[in-house]
Design a protein around this motif. Structure first.
Motif, PDB file in Angstrom:
ATOM      1  N   LEU A 108      55.772  33.663  34.108  1.00  0.00           N
ATOM      2  CA  LEU A 108      54.590  34.416  33.688  1.00  0.00           C
ATOM      3  C   LEU A 108      54.933  35.412  32.592  1.00  0.00           C
ATOM      4  N   ALA A 109      56.150  35.951  32.614  1.00  0.00           N
ATOM      5  CA  ALA A 109      56.592  36.794  31.500  1.00  0.00           C
ATOM      6  C   ALA A 109      56.531  36.008  30.199  1.00  0.00           C
ATOM      7  N   PHE A 110      56.997  34.765  30.233  1.00  0.00           N
ATOM      8  CA  PHE A 110      56.932  33.883  29.061  1.00  0.00           C
ATOM      9  C   PHE A 110      55.484  33.622  28.655  1.00  0.00           C
ATOM     10  N   LEU A 111      54.650  33.282  29.620  1.00  0.00           N
ATOM     11  CA  LEU A 111      53.256  32.932  29.341  1.00  0.00           C
ATOM     12  C   LEU A 111      52.521  34.105  28.695  1.00  0.00           C
ATOM     13  N   ILE A 112      52.703  35.305  29.252  1.00  0.00           N
ATOM     14  CA  ILE A 112      51.975  36.487  28.768  1.00  0.00           C
ATOM     15  C   ILE A 112      52.513  36.941  27.419  1.00  0.00           C
ATOM     16  N   ALA A 113      53.837  36.994  27.272  1.00  0.00           N
ATOM     17  CA  ALA A 113      54.421  37.397  25.994  1.00  0.00           C
ATOM     18  C   ALA A 113      53.989  36.436  24.886  1.00  0.00           C
TER      19      ALA A 113
END
Length: 730
Positions: A108-113
């Protein structure tokens, strides 16, 4: 039994909040009273249970035991963090916003960033967001749980990303306030306040943060949290940790934990972007309105619960019949399919082929830091056509995931191709109310599919991207489909994961607690039973009993890799020698020999020949006594491996002789087919190499080399600067 008459009661919604409910467990590990009979439920009933669990995220926090998503203190902290983001957006020079986590949190860090960097690009602004996931980009697509326990690796990854930056807002995500990887990063931030402002996102109260000492460090996760609490009063650190209730499947933080992470961080970033680029000030009321839009997303999604139930039933039937479930996604929704599929292996003990995701455009669309990840990580639609389509059957379920704002004609084209191989084809799509531009193509898709599930959305209010609502809706749907399918397959007991692998410290503790709960036995006895299973022994040695949890997790990872590695290696040979259960023993013997050679540093051509030698020796173990067995080994090694170094020849001879002699009676029983042969003891002593090797640690060789080079490079750089790496990690 939870049948169609299941109803959600107000008392069950709040039962978990009682201090007397599973008091020894943190909220993130408790079982949810709403789903205690989910293993007995029908497909439609499973969806209703999941809907009730998700609704707990938005329960009113007034007078509650725990602070909640909408609690005043939580919203106030979100407002303060949004203003920190706003400051960086307005003056991004030498500044960075880093999101970091393990497993689902890292994905989710990847998705949001990625989403907010795309938003900046559309405004002709430079990117300011970066992501870190424990285990690197491979962890986006598969379980890489060993790095989660490595705080030093977390620090080194953070230093690499932030090199040259003078101001960093670091957002560490750990749903259970437990991941050592994130704890190490937060500790490093606290030691360097001139550069870093740490933010912690999780879903347990602070007193439930893990208080177990992290190997090699002087701190625990709880002690890091306590230091952050002291700094929070001066806005030098921030804690965002509302309770959202226990997961529908106990401990499965990919579900509510992941959804709440997405909601919280997108609310913060959206408010900051609106303040920077639309002159809309960051206010608590504005954030609450954003939250309301996400709550409405749940309502719109679960309004289609009958359709979701039908998809769940179709996926469950596929898995029960030995088939596959494949997600074919377009655009940003394709990433959600990849994420959901990657989580099925560690959550349910699923096979890597059971649930797979593919995205239109492949790595070009994914746009991850490391780019293409090699032949073991094929994610494009072209890979699906090449690797999966030729063997498709009607027992395989295919799910198309797209929006009407995307390439609907491309969806129709692929649907026609898939329909030529299987009728088990389903569509899920999102559209804005009144948008009829793709109506004709959609009619064609509907005719090709067994079912089509349509989500119609009103035009979004200002301040929140419709794409983000579509993402959350798709996440809820895919979580329901994959979870429910594995429930129907029998992978869940009550509402507990019973096929998990204890491949890191968190899962080791979870497995121990689960044994204790289900057996009623004392914790020490349960842990002893778990260790016997991990090490495959009848009695624990002193070395095993005195090892720490990280050593036990390494042993479990090794066993897990063996289970996956045996069939993978076996595909490279033909096996005409046996046609019954003896073939499994034969294949395992070959695998063990090859792994021994690889771990001892044999050249790869020699490893292949070792496997061939072992394959040839095994069928001949029926008769030889010890002297003849030694002669057999010498002849085979001389013939097939004449160029081995003396050291390698000696080590391999010892290994094969020891393995064969120690288990000769078992081999004779297996090879000779003597089912009535008595075997008093099955115990194989395997010598470990003097220094841990990559394969012995359960780490992919290329990934291990990358991590080792990263550590070495950054350690040298820090020594030059005069700063120790890892803070209080020793």
């Amino acid at each position: 039994m939870a049948g169609s008459d299941w109803t959600c009661t107000l008392s069950a919604m709040h039962e978990w909040e009682s201090p007397d409910y599973e008091p020894s467990l943190p909220v993130s590990e408790k079982s949810n009273p709403l789903t205690r009979d989910i293993d007995q439920a029908s497909a439609n009933c499973i969806v209703r249970m999941l809907q009730a669990c998700d609704a707990q995220m938005f329960q009113d926090g007034t007078g509650a035991t725990y602070q909640r998503l909408l609690s005043e203190q939580v919203v106030e902290t979100l407002t303060e963090v949004a203003k920190k983001v706003e400051h960086i957006l307005k003056d991004p020079r030498d500044s960075l916003i880093v999101l970091s986590g393990c497993g689902t949190s890292g994905r989710l860090a990847f998705l949001i960033a990625s989403a907010f960097n795309r938003a900046l690009k559309e405004l002709d602004q430079s990117s300011v967001y970066s992501y870190i996931i424990a285990g690197g980009d491979r962890a986006l697509l598969s379980s890489q749980e060993a790095p989660e326990d490595d705080p030093e690796l977390g620090v080194l990854s953070l230093q690499k990303v932030c090199e040259g930056q003078k101001r960093v807002l670091f957002i560490g995500i750990s749903c259970g306030l437990s991941a050592p990887f994130v704890a190490g990063q937060l500790d490093f931030c606290l030691q360097h306040p001139e550069v870093y402002t740490p933010v912690l996102v999780g879903f347990n109260p602070t007193h439930q943060a893990r208080d177990e000492r992290i190997p090699g460090c002087t701190f625990t996760f709880r002690s890091v949290v306590q230091r952050m609490q002291e700094l929070a009063t001066h806005e030098k650190a921030f804690l965002i940790n509302p309770a959202v209730g226990p997961e529908a499947i106990s401990g499965s933080s990919r579900m509510k934990g992941g959804s709440a992470t997405k909601i919280l961080l997108e609310v913060v970033m959206s408010a900051a972007h609106a303040a920077t680029f639309a002159d809309t000030p960051v206010t608590a009321m504005g954030l609450l309105q954003h939250m309301g839009a996400y709550e409405k997303t749940l309502e719109i999604t679960y309004a289609q619960r009958e359709g979701i139930g039908a998809l769940l039933e179709a996926a469950g039937q596929s898995l029960r019949r030995g088939g596959r479930v494949c997600y074919l996604g377009w655009g940003f929704l394709g990433t959600l399919g990849l994420i959901d599929a990657s989580e099925c292996v560690p959550t349910f003990g699923a096979g890597c082929e059971d649930v797979r995701g593919f995205i239109s455009g492949g790595y070009r669309e994914l746009n991850n830091n490391e780019g293409p990840l090699g032949p073991d990580f094929c994610v494009a639609h072209e890979d699906f056509l090449r690797l999966v389509l030729p063997s498709l059957e009607d027992r395989d379920a295919i799910l198309l995931i797209y929006t009407h704002s995307g390439d609907v004609s491309g969806v129709a084209e692929l649907a026609r191709t898939v329909r030529g191989k299987t009728s088990n084809l389903h569509a899920v799509y999102h559209r804005v109310d009144g948008d009829t531009a793709a109506a004709e193509q959609q009619d064609d898709i509907n005719k090709l599919c067994l079912s089509s599930l349509k989500f119609t959305w009103p035009s979004p209010a200002s301040g929140i991207s419709l794409h983000m609502q579509w993402e959350l809706s798709t996440k809820l749907l895919l979580n329901a489909v994959s979870t429910g399918a594995h429930v129907l397959k029998g992978k869940i007991y009550q509402n507990h994961m019973v096929d998990l692998q204890v491949t890191n410290s968190k899962l080791y503790r979870r497995a121990t607690r689960l044994l204790q709960k289900l057996s009623g036995c004392p914790e020490t006895r349960c842990e002893e039973a778990l260790l016997k299973a991990v090490y495959r022994v009848d009695e624990l040695t002193a070395d095993i009993a005195s090892s720490d949890v990280s050593a036990h997790a390494r042993a479990a990872r090794s066993g897990t890799k063996r289970e996956a590695g045996v069939p993978r290696l076996s595909r490279h040979f033909s096996w005409p020698e046996f046609c019954d259960e003896r073939r499994c023993f034969h294949q395992e013997f070959v695998y063990d020999a090859a792994m021994f050679a690889a771990a001892r540093g044999f050249p790869w051509p020699a490893v292949i020949r070792v496997a061939a030698v072992a394959k040839g020796i095994f069928p001949r173990l029926d008769g030889p006594d010890v002297p003849r067995l030694s002669s057999l080994l010498r002849d085979a090694l001389s013939q097939c491996l004449p160029n081995l170094t003396p050291v390698h020849r000696h080590e391999l001879t010892r290994f094969l002789a020891g393995a064969c002699v120690a288990r000769r009676r078992l081999f004779q029983a297996v090879v000779g087919g003597a089912a009535n042969t008595s075997v008093a003891q099955l115990h194989l002593e395997v010598e470990l190499p003097p220094a841990p090797c990559p394969l012995a640690q359960g780490t992919d060789l290329r990934e291990w080399e990358h991590q080792d080079q990263l550590k070495s490079m950054l350690r040298q750089k820090e020594e030059v600067k005069g700063h120790p790496v890892g803070g209080q990690c020793s």
